[in-house]
Design a protein around this motif. Structure first.
Motif, PDB file in Angstrom:
ATOM      1  N   LEU A 129       2.490  -5.727  -5.552  1.00 52.33           N
ATOM      2  CA  LEU A 129       1.484  -4.851  -5.667  1.00 52.33           C
ATOM      3  C   LEU A 129       0.306  -4.939  -4.429  1.00 52.33           C
ATOM      4  CD1 LEU A 129       0.020  -2.650  -7.681  1.00 52.33           C
ATOM      5  CD2 LEU A 129      -1.519  -4.354  -8.281  1.00 52.33           C
TER       6      LEU A 129
ATOM      7  N   SER B 119      -3.742   0.957   5.195  1.00 53.22           N
ATOM      8  CA  SER B 119      -4.155  -0.234   5.712  1.00 53.22           C
ATOM      9  C   SER B 119      -4.690  -0.181   6.933  1.00 53.22           C
ATOM     10  CB  SER B 119      -2.981  -1.371   5.446  1.00 53.22           C
ATOM     11  OG  SER B 119      -1.978  -1.185   6.593  1.00 53.22           O
TER      12      SER B 119
ATOM     13  N   PHE C  38       4.360   3.132   1.166  1.00 56.10           N
ATOM     14  CA  PHE C  38       3.769   3.651  -0.001  1.00 56.10           C
ATOM     15  C   PHE C  38       2.242   3.928   0.578  1.00 56.10           C
ATOM     16  CE2 PHE C  38       6.486   0.732  -2.273  1.00 56.10           C
ATOM     17  CZ  PHE C  38       7.100   1.499  -2.827  1.00 56.10           C
ATOM     18  N   LEU C  39       2.087   5.341   0.242  1.00 53.20           N
ATOM     19  CA  LEU C  39       0.610   5.850   0.434  1.00 53.20           C
ATOM     20  C   LEU C  39       0.390   6.963  -0.401  1.00 53.20           C
ATOM     21  CD1 LEU C  39      -1.724   5.626   2.822  1.00 53.20           C
ATOM     22  CD2 LEU C  39      -0.580   7.651   3.718  1.00 53.20           C
TER      23      LEU C  39
ATOM     24  N   GLY D 156       2.222  -4.429  -0.960  1.00 51.33           N
ATOM     25  CA  GLY D 156       2.589  -2.613  -0.786  1.00 51.33           C
ATOM     26  C   GLY D 156       2.096  -2.229   0.354  1.00 51.33           C
ATOM     27  N   PRO D 157       0.733  -1.990   0.392  1.00 50.91           N
ATOM     28  CA  PRO D 157       0.266  -1.249   1.496  1.00 50.91           C
ATOM     29  C   PRO D 157       0.102  -1.908   2.901  1.00 50.91           C
ATOM     30  CG  PRO D 157      -1.612  -1.937  -0.081  1.00 50.91           C
ATOM     31  CD  PRO D 157      -0.165  -2.456  -0.599  1.00 50.91           C
TER      32      PRO D 157
ATOM     33  N   THR E 183      -7.063  -3.326  -2.073  1.00 47.18           N
ATOM     34  CA  THR E 183      -5.693  -2.965  -2.131  1.00 47.18           C
ATOM     35  C   THR E 183      -5.576  -1.541  -2.599  1.00 47.18           C
ATOM     36  OG1 THR E 183      -5.246  -5.295  -2.896  1.00 47.18           O
ATOM     37  CG2 THR E 183      -3.685  -3.699  -3.087  1.00 47.18           C
TER      38      THR E 183
ATOM     39  N   TYR F 119      -3.690   1.644  -0.769  1.00 45.96           N
ATOM     40  CA  TYR F 119      -2.982   2.826  -0.967  1.00 45.96           C
ATOM     41  C   TYR F 119      -3.137   3.971  -0.835  1.00 45.96           C
ATOM     42  CZ  TYR F 119       0.257  -0.742  -3.182  1.00 45.96           C
ATOM     43  OH  TYR F 119       1.094  -1.724  -3.624  1.00 45.96           O
TER      44      TYR F 119
END
Ligand code: SF4
Ligand code: SF4
Length: 466
Positions: free
Chosen positions: A49, A179, A63-64, A52-53, A171, A175
């Motif tokens: 988690l 980033s 992932f976005l 992820g970004p 974080t 998402y």
């Protein structure tokens, strides 16, 4: 701590008293077999988690969820505003999966994989125990008047809670905006990203309130998934449950030696209630508040070990198993959910796989039919709408498949940015001798950066001379 009386569980929630006032819960942490498993799974999920970004593939995050610009990336596949129908289909597939999963395994997601439970039980609760001590010490600290020790402990705890909430909100924002954009907020002058900073403060405050104040109320009252349990589960669903056949009548061990009543295995110690993060007594049956965290299984197993009785008085089982002794079996409801999910998933995957990097649709020029040129050619005017579905800018070319036809593009700029939709105006030329019908079908190839990425069909209108 005194054993809680949960006999009036139908009258009010476990964390609310008869007057409707919140009762603060101090659940014990008991490290058993399931807790160890959950710890490891939580570590992996937390790592995924939080990272992820920051994981990029070919220069883009994997992932976005940029709801502001309606740009989404799932496993490196971009979804633009024109693909919202695909996202809706994906969401529907996910919802049916959750329904099918819940019908079989109950609320197992809540206990093992929900970020709320993982952060609450594996991060914030542990910090609380580390700073304030055991549940009884926490309660004592809360009840005592403010003094140096209380100020020191509470300040340290809430400062750490705030810092972790700030990390979570970063974080969460990463998402949404990516980033790189988050890094810009952190490094650029404050005045350039006022809205981003306000969002960070709001998210941090919300996460802090969720983990420091709301806690189990999120699972019991706010989360819509939790409230749906009643309609999603049936008697066949495997849930965390108390084996009433084995446990009842409950009572202290000493009692059984002095009376004729043959007692069950439950020694009525209340440990399963003491460890429950929502404060319920699982012996009252499956309840909406149960998040399937398995803490009561570990607690009861530890008691059974001490009194040399078999573990599993509280275990994963279905109501049917307890009432009939029959183990889990696949019902027609589960088969129906699984079939529906399989169909939706296949349609979703096929649609995504068949999607063109350069989407193109051809339309006849508004109000136009055909024009006969002096050199014997006939022309039709068309509009082509192209959408660039990739992350790279594309230079578009349009060529007829049949070399006897000609295309003259009237639009100047044929560069299409990522996610951009552009309308290209063009004239299609066909020789009079090739026109045998009023409507002649034709194909054209659409190239992006020199590669044929799509082929579209058009209908050419022209006069027929015998
Ligand atoms: S009843 Fe058991 S599984 Fe359910 S929330 Fe409480 S401790 Fe967790
Ligand atoms: S922990 Fe087990 S033995 Fe103790 S009260 Fe709960 S069910 Fe009964």
């Amino acid at each position: 701590m005194a054993k809680k009386d949960t006999s009036d569980f139908r009258e009010h929630l476990a964390n609310v008293d008869r007057k409707g006032k919140r009762v603060w819960l101090y659940p014990k942490i008991l490290i058993g077999k399931f807790y160890k498993w959950r710890t490891w799974i939580s570590r992996v999920l937390l790592l995924l988690l939080m990272l992820g970004p920051w994981i990029h593939f070919q220069g883009q995050p994997i992932f976005l969820f940029n709801v502001l610009e309606r740009k989404f990336i799932l496993f490196s596949i971009p979804f633009w505003p024109q693909d919202l129908y695909l996202l809706a289909l994906g969401m529907l597939t996910l919802v049916v999966f959750i329904i099918a999963f819940t019908a079989i395994f109950g609320r197992v997601f809540c206990g093992w994989a929900c970020p709320q439970t993982i952060f609450m039980e594996m991060v914030f609760r542990r910090i609380e125990v580390w700073i304030e001590g055991s549940p009884s010490q926490q309660k004592k600290l809360d009840e005592q008047p403010w003094n140096a020790e209380k100020i020191r402990k509470k300040t340290l705890k809430h400062t750490l809670f705030w810092i972790i909430s700030f990390i979570i909100s970063n974080t969460f924002l990463a998402y949404i905006i990516g980033s790189d954009a988050l890094k810009s907020i952190a490094t650029d002058p404050v005045g350039k990203h006022v809205s981003g900073l306000i969002a960070l403060i709001i998210f941090t405050t919300v996460f802090y309130l969720v983990f420091a104040k709301l806690r189990e109320l999120v699972c019991i009252m706010i989360c819509p998934y939790g409230r749906l349990q009643g309609v999603l589960m049936d008697k066949q669903s495997v849930v965390v449950a108390y084996d009433f056949n084995r446990g009842e009548p409950r009572g202290k061990i000493q009692k059984s030696e002095t009376t004729d009543v043959k007692l069950g295995d439950c020694v009525d110690c209340g440990l399963c209630i003491d460890v429950c993060p929502t404060g319920i007594d699982i012996r009252n049956g499956t309840q909406l508040e149960c998040i399937h965290c398995t803490a009561c299984i570990d607690a009861c197993d530890s008691v059974m070990q001490k009194i040399h009785r078999p573990e599993g008085l509280i275990r994963y089982a279905s109501e049917t198993e307890f009432s009939t002794g029959k183990k889990f079996k696949i019902t027609s409801r589960i088969v129906a959910y699984a079939a529906l999910w399989a169909i939706l998933f296949s349609v979703f995957v096929t649609t995504v796989a068949m999607r063109h990097d350069l989407q193109a649709s051809l339309f006849r020029g508004k109000g136009s039919s055909y024009t006969q040129q002096a050199n014997g050619e006939v022309t039709n005017i068309f509009e082509m709408r192209v959408v660039n579905k990739t992350f790279h800018e594309m230079k578009v070319e349009i060529l007829p498949e049949d070399k006897t036809q000609r295309i003259k593009v009237l639009s100047d700029d044929l560069s299409v940015k990522p996610g951009e939709q552009k309308t290209i105006l063009m004239l299609v030329f066909m020789s009079q001798k090739d026109i045998k019908r009023n409507i002649t079908p034709f194909m054209m190839n659409v190239k992006g950066n020199g590669e044929v990425l799509n082929t579209v069909k058009g209908k050419f209108m022209g006069p027929v001379f015998e």
